[in-house]
Design a protein around this motif. Structure first.
Motif, PDB file in Angstrom:
ATOM      1  N   ILE A   1       0.881  -1.165   0.000  1.00  0.00           N
ATOM      2  CA  ILE A   1       0.000   0.000   0.000  1.00  0.00           C
ATOM      3  C   ILE A   1       0.919   1.216   0.000  1.00  0.00           C
ATOM      4  CG2 ILE A   1      -1.771   1.250   1.301  1.00  0.00           C
ATOM      5  CD1 ILE A   1      -2.233  -1.619   2.681  1.00  0.00           C
ATOM      6  N   TRP A   2       0.733   2.090  -0.981  1.00  0.00           N
ATOM      7  CA  TRP A   2       1.619   3.245  -1.148  1.00  0.00           C
ATOM      8  C   TRP A   2       0.957   4.503  -0.603  1.00  0.00           C
ATOM      9  CZ3 TRP A   2       6.404   3.326  -3.884  1.00  0.00           C
ATOM     10  CH2 TRP A   2       6.801   2.081  -4.366  1.00  0.00           C
ATOM     11  N   THR A   3       1.713   5.290   0.184  1.00  0.00           N
ATOM     12  CA  THR A   3       1.226   6.608   0.581  1.00  0.00           C
ATOM     13  C   THR A   3       1.329   7.530  -0.626  1.00  0.00           C
ATOM     14  OG1 THR A   3       3.403   7.382   1.294  1.00  0.00           O
ATOM     15  CG2 THR A   3       2.035   6.282   2.963  1.00  0.00           C
ATOM     16  N   ASP A   4       0.565   8.618  -0.618  1.00  0.00           N
ATOM     17  CA  ASP A   4       0.633   9.580  -1.725  1.00  0.00           C
ATOM     18  C   ASP A   4       2.042  10.145  -1.869  1.00  0.00           C
ATOM     19  OD1 ASP A   4      -2.023   9.178  -2.314  1.00  0.00           O
ATOM     20  OD2 ASP A   4      -2.720  10.924  -1.182  1.00  0.00           O
ATOM     21  N   ARG A   5       2.703  10.392  -0.730  1.00  0.00           N
ATOM     22  CA  ARG A   5       4.068  10.935  -0.757  1.00  0.00           C
ATOM     23  C   ARG A   5       5.024   9.957  -1.452  1.00  0.00           C
ATOM     24  NH1 ARG A   5       7.357  11.985   4.744  1.00  0.00           N
ATOM     25  NH2 ARG A   5       8.363  10.050   4.243  1.00  0.00           N
ATOM     26  N   ALA A   6       4.915   8.667  -1.108  1.00  0.00           N
ATOM     27  CA  ALA A   6       5.801   7.665  -1.711  1.00  0.00           C
ATOM     28  C   ALA A   6       5.538   7.535  -3.212  1.00  0.00           C
ATOM     29  CB  ALA A   6       5.624   6.325  -1.014  1.00  0.00           C
ATOM     30  N   LYS A   7       4.269   7.603  -3.614  1.00  0.00           N
ATOM     31  CA  LYS A   7       3.932   7.542  -5.045  1.00  0.00           C
ATOM     32  C   LYS A   7       4.578   8.703  -5.793  1.00  0.00           C
ATOM     33  CE  LYS A   7      -0.657   5.626  -4.404  1.00  0.00           C
ATOM     34  NZ  LYS A   7      -2.074   5.912  -4.564  1.00  0.00           N
ATOM     35  N   ALA A   8       4.484   9.891  -5.226  1.00  0.00           N
ATOM     36  CA  ALA A   8       5.063  11.082  -5.865  1.00  0.00           C
ATOM     37  C   ALA A   8       6.580  10.957  -5.953  1.00  0.00           C
ATOM     38  CB  ALA A   8       4.665  12.333  -5.096  1.00  0.00           C
ATOM     39  N   GLN A   9       7.209  10.452  -4.898  1.00  0.00           N
ATOM     40  CA  GLN A   9       8.661  10.290  -4.909  1.00  0.00           C
ATOM     41  C   GLN A   9       9.084   9.270  -5.966  1.00  0.00           C
ATOM     42  OE1 GLN A   9       9.047   9.312  -0.750  1.00  0.00           O
ATOM     43  NE2 GLN A   9       9.638  11.400  -0.195  1.00  0.00           N
ATOM     44  N   LEU A  10       8.326   8.186  -6.115  1.00  0.00           N
ATOM     45  CA  LEU A  10       8.648   7.178  -7.126  1.00  0.00           C
ATOM     46  C   LEU A  10       8.504   7.757  -8.529  1.00  0.00           C
ATOM     47  CD1 LEU A  10       9.438   4.167  -7.507  1.00  0.00           C
ATOM     48  CD2 LEU A  10       6.993   3.712  -7.791  1.00  0.00           C
ATOM     49  N   ARG A  11       7.452   8.555  -8.759  1.00  0.00           N
ATOM     50  CA  ARG A  11       7.241   9.172 -10.078  1.00  0.00           C
ATOM     51  C   ARG A  11       8.365  10.137 -10.440  1.00  0.00           C
ATOM     52  NH1 ARG A  11       1.586   9.043  -8.702  1.00  0.00           N
ATOM     53  NH2 ARG A  11       1.775  11.083  -7.752  1.00  0.00           N
ATOM     54  N   ALA A  12       9.032  10.722  -9.455  1.00  0.00           N
ATOM     55  CA  ALA A  12      10.094  11.698  -9.701  1.00  0.00           C
ATOM     56  C   ALA A  12      11.413  11.032 -10.107  1.00  0.00           C
ATOM     57  CB  ALA A  12      10.310  12.561  -8.460  1.00  0.00           C
ATOM     58  N   ILE A  13      11.505   9.717  -9.955  1.00  0.00           N
ATOM     59  CA  ILE A  13      12.726   8.971 -10.276  1.00  0.00           C
ATOM     60  C   ILE A  13      12.662   8.548 -11.740  1.00  0.00           C
ATOM     61  CG2 ILE A  13      14.011   6.864  -9.725  1.00  0.00           C
ATOM     62  CD1 ILE A  13      12.793   7.064  -6.887  1.00  0.00           C
ATOM     63  N   ASP A  14      13.833   8.430 -12.395  1.00  0.00           N
ATOM     64  CA  ASP A  14      13.832   8.005 -13.795  1.00  0.00           C
ATOM     65  C   ASP A  14      13.179   6.624 -13.926  1.00  0.00           C
ATOM     66  OD1 ASP A  14      16.211   5.841 -14.338  1.00  0.00           O
ATOM     67  OD2 ASP A  14      16.694   7.182 -12.678  1.00  0.00           O
ATOM     68  N   GLN A  15      12.571   6.385 -15.080  1.00  0.00           N
ATOM     69  CA  GLN A  15      11.725   5.206 -15.267  1.00  0.00           C
ATOM     70  C   GLN A  15      12.469   3.887 -15.050  1.00  0.00           C
ATOM     71  OE1 GLN A  15       9.883   4.859 -19.115  1.00  0.00           O
ATOM     72  NE2 GLN A  15       8.436   3.328 -18.418  1.00  0.00           N
ATOM     73  N   GLN A  16      13.690   3.779 -15.551  1.00  0.00           N
ATOM     74  CA  GLN A  16      14.446   2.534 -15.419  1.00  0.00           C
ATOM     75  C   GLN A  16      14.699   2.205 -13.943  1.00  0.00           C
ATOM     76  OE1 GLN A  16      18.020   2.475 -17.738  1.00  0.00           O
ATOM     77  NE2 GLN A  16      18.571   0.405 -17.116  1.00  0.00           N
ATOM     78  N   THR A  17      15.090   3.205 -13.156  1.00  0.00           N
ATOM     79  CA  THR A  17      15.346   2.993 -11.736  1.00  0.00           C
ATOM     80  C   THR A  17      14.047   2.692 -10.997  1.00  0.00           C
ATOM     81  OG1 THR A  17      17.230   4.490 -11.881  1.00  0.00           O
ATOM     82  CG2 THR A  17      16.388   4.013  -9.681  1.00  0.00           C
ATOM     83  N   ALA A  18      12.972   3.398 -11.337  1.00  0.00           N
ATOM     84  CA  ALA A  18      11.679   3.161 -10.689  1.00  0.00           C
ATOM     85  C   ALA A  18      11.213   1.728 -10.932  1.00  0.00           C
ATOM     86  CB  ALA A  18      10.644   4.160 -11.195  1.00  0.00           C
ATOM     87  N   LEU A  19      11.390   1.233 -12.153  1.00  0.00           N
ATOM     88  CA  LEU A  19      11.007  -0.154 -12.452  1.00  0.00           C
ATOM     89  C   LEU A  19      11.861  -1.146 -11.666  1.00  0.00           C
ATOM     90  CD1 LEU A  19      10.358   0.091 -16.291  1.00  0.00           C
ATOM     91  CD2 LEU A  19       8.670  -0.298 -14.496  1.00  0.00           C
ATOM     92  N   ARG A  20      13.132  -0.840 -11.498  1.00  0.00           N
ATOM     93  CA  ARG A  20      14.004  -1.705 -10.686  1.00  0.00           C
ATOM     94  C   ARG A  20      13.515  -1.741  -9.239  1.00  0.00           C
ATOM     95  NH1 ARG A  20      20.233  -0.574  -9.161  1.00  0.00           N
ATOM     96  NH2 ARG A  20      20.579  -2.497  -8.021  1.00  0.00           N
ATOM     97  N   ILE A  21      13.115  -0.581  -8.716  1.00  0.00           N
ATOM     98  CA  ILE A  21      12.588  -0.511  -7.352  1.00  0.00           C
ATOM     99  C   ILE A  21      11.322  -1.365  -7.233  1.00  0.00           C
ATOM    100  CG2 ILE A  21      11.487   1.033  -5.670  1.00  0.00           C
ATOM    101  CD1 ILE A  21      13.517   3.213  -6.673  1.00  0.00           C
ATOM    102  N   LEU A  22      10.423  -1.242  -8.214  1.00  0.00           N
ATOM    103  CA  LEU A  22       9.171  -2.007  -8.183  1.00  0.00           C
ATOM    104  C   LEU A  22       9.429  -3.514  -8.295  1.00  0.00           C
ATOM    105  CD1 LEU A  22       6.929   0.314 -10.359  1.00  0.00           C
ATOM    106  CD2 LEU A  22       6.779  -0.051  -7.883  1.00  0.00           C
ATOM    107  N   ARG A  23      10.382  -3.908  -9.140  1.00  0.00           N
ATOM    108  CA  ARG A  23      10.714  -5.339  -9.262  1.00  0.00           C
ATOM    109  C   ARG A  23      11.296  -5.875  -7.959  1.00  0.00           C
ATOM    110  NH1 ARG A  23      12.427  -3.891 -14.516  1.00  0.00           N
ATOM    111  NH2 ARG A  23      14.556  -3.678 -13.780  1.00  0.00           N
ATOM    112  N   THR A  24      12.175  -5.107  -7.331  1.00  0.00           N
ATOM    113  CA  THR A  24      12.787  -5.532  -6.073  1.00  0.00           C
ATOM    114  C   THR A  24      11.732  -5.639  -4.980  1.00  0.00           C
ATOM    115  OG1 THR A  24      14.868  -4.477  -6.722  1.00  0.00           O
ATOM    116  CG2 THR A  24      14.592  -5.009  -4.386  1.00  0.00           C
ATOM    117  N   LEU A  25      10.809  -4.689  -4.944  1.00  0.00           N
ATOM    118  CA  LEU A  25       9.728  -4.735  -3.961  1.00  0.00           C
ATOM    119  C   LEU A  25       8.841  -5.958  -4.196  1.00  0.00           C
ATOM    120  CD1 LEU A  25       8.106  -3.550  -1.628  1.00  0.00           C
ATOM    121  CD2 LEU A  25       6.888  -2.143  -3.306  1.00  0.00           C
TER     122      LEU A  25
END
Length: 84
Positions: free
Chosen positions: A7-31
């Protein structure tokens, strides 16, 4: 399989969107791997109540709290910002 959800807080969603797409996808895969297997570089943070944890993904840290059926993602920060 643990069957946990994130479950993502609004703040965490915004922080993830601010990261470059390749890194954000790596974060999501690791999670996703962590939720499925509980395998990952996770540490409990000292002095937090309720307990808070961090998942390390390269230069980024994903901060979360355990909930009954999953985790609540509180923040996603670059390591140089993470512990201030």
């Amino acid at each position: 399989m643990t069957g946990k959800i994130a479950i993502w807080t609004d703040r965490a969603k915004a922080q993830l969107r601010a990261i470059d797409q390749q890194t954000a996808l790596r974060i999501l895969r690791t999670l996703a791997r962590y939720l499925a297997t509980l395998d990952g570089d996770v540490k409990r943070l000292q002095g937090t109540d309720p307990p808070e944890f961090r998942l390390r993904v390269g230069d980024y840290r994903l901060f979360f709290q355990e909930k009954e059926d999953g985790i609540e993602v509180m923040a996603v920060k670059h390591r140089r910002e993470a512990y201030r």
